[in-house]
Design an enzyme around this catalytic site. Structure first.
Site, PDB file in Angstrom:
ATOM      1  N   LYS A 201       0.859  -1.180   0.000  1.00 28.12           N
ATOM      2  CA  LYS A 201       0.000   0.000   0.000  1.00 28.12           C
ATOM      3  C   LYS A 201       0.895   1.230   0.000  1.00 28.12           C
ATOM      4  CE  LYS A 201      -3.648   2.368   2.567  1.00 28.12           C
ATOM      5  NZ  LYS A 201      -4.489   2.343   3.779  1.00 28.12           N
ATOM      6  N   LYS A 254      -2.132  -1.517  -3.815  1.00 29.30           N
ATOM      7  CA  LYS A 254      -2.986  -0.334  -3.752  1.00 29.30           C
ATOM      8  C   LYS A 254      -2.138   0.916  -3.839  1.00 29.30           C
ATOM      9  CE  LYS A 254      -6.273   2.106  -0.803  1.00 29.30           C
ATOM     10  NZ  LYS A 254      -6.910   2.273   0.487  1.00 29.30           N
TER      11      LYS A 254
HETATM   12 ZN   LIG Z   1      -5.554   3.789   7.993  1.00 26.21          ZN
END
Ligand SMILES: [Zn+2]
Length: 328
Positions: A201, A254
């Site tokens: 992420k 992501k």
């Molecule tokens: Zn968070």
């Protein structure tokens, strides 16, 4: 795969298989399906609430009653998976509402599972929506404390599982959180509850509209000490490998669109399902351009979703799920 194994022009003519729509369709390599999609939902306290998110046209903050209506619509469209984000009324320094029995997610889980037992309900596990400072963990001396945060995340994950979550999705990017959550779930009788880890992420400007949707903008600093630097690819593979070792059943990249290379690299390197999050900014920029008449929004949406799948994603978390389901 070397091109030298193929006969040259004029024997070889790739346009032959592009001639008609039937030819193109039957030889298409990547097909979108409704089973590819997970639809994110933002839940707020109260009743009768359905408030459009300004920077994400067509997406709403909803109270539980409207979330149930939404689930019915999703089922009718053939979308069977949702990802829940909770927006509590009250926030504090340690995000107490994230793991409270009557927290927004806990209450919603009970209602959704009671009314839609077949719906696959995934819960985002993080603290940023619940903390007054908006960071994803416990802050001391201006720094997010990794190990103190793990305890709270595990508590939150367990409380989601106890209230009916089908999959737990930690998004905080603390080191070691998958292991700690896995242990906590196993010790409490939830050894069959899968973990979908937000493994790679990135600290991304594409999250801008989401922060409005989830009211989770950090009140000071940024998230660069825990989310990844977008220049890094090898490190993303290390994050994914560690999460798999710690017990992640599904790993995620992501955002998606600027990270297609990492989705492909993950797919080639690991034999686990790969999720990709087609994030708010990726949605909003297409919506904005379509509104202005600069792009054909529907065609761009299908091209983007197909590219994420072609890159190697097995599932796509996307705000386009409903729109896409209507036309595929
Ligand atoms: Zn968070």
């Amino acid at each position: 795969m070397s091109n030298f194994n193929y006969p040259n022009f004029p024997v070889s003519r790739l346009r032959r298989l592009r001639k008609t729509s039937a030819l193109r369709d039957i030889f298409r390599e990547t097909h979108l399906s409704k089973n590819d999609f997970i639809y994110p939902l933002f839940i707020v306290e109260g009743g009768g609430v359905k408030k459009e998110i300004g920077s994400m046209p067509g997406q709403f903050q909803m109270s539980v009653d409207n979330i149930l209506r939404e689930c019915e619509e999703l089922e009718n469209l053939g979308i069977r998976s949702i990802l829940l984000f909770g927006i509590p009324d009250a926030k504090d320094a340690v995000g107490s509402n994230a793991y409270h029995e009557n927290g927004i997610i806990q209450k919603s889980l009970r209602e959704i599972k009671r009314n839609f037992p077949e719906m696959l309900v995934i819960t985002d596990v993080c603290l940023c929506e619940y903390t007054s400072h908006g960071h994803c963990g416990v802050v001391e001396n201006g720094f997010v404390q990794n190990d103190k945060t793990l305890e709270l995340l595990a508590k939150e994950a367990l409380s989601h599982a106890e209230n009916g979550a089908d999959i737990i999705a930690p998004s905080d990017m603390m080191d070691g959180r998958v292991a700690v959550i896995r242990r906590k779930l196993d010790e409490n009788g939830f050894s069959e509850t899968p973990i979908m880890a937000y493994s790679a992420k990135f600290s991304s400007a594409f999250y801008g509209p989401f922060r409005e949707a989830a009211e989770s903008a950090p009140q000071f600093g940024d998230r660069k000490s825990y989310q990844m630097d977008f220049g890094n690819s090898d490190e993303a593979m290390r994050e994914i490998a560690l999460d798999i070792q710690e017990g992640a059943d599904v790993v995620m990249v992501k955002p998606a669109l600027s990270y297609l290379d990492l989705i492909r690299r993950a797919k080639d390197n690991f034999n686990v399902p790969i999720a990709a999050y087609n994030v708010s900014g990726e949605y909003s920029m297409i919506k904005a351009a379509a509104e202005k008449g600069w792009l054909d929004g529907e065609r761009v949406m299908l091209e983007v979703l197909t590219s994420i799948k072609r890159a190697g994603a097995d599932v796509i978390i996307t705000y386009f799920a409903k729109e896409a389901a209507k036309i595929i």
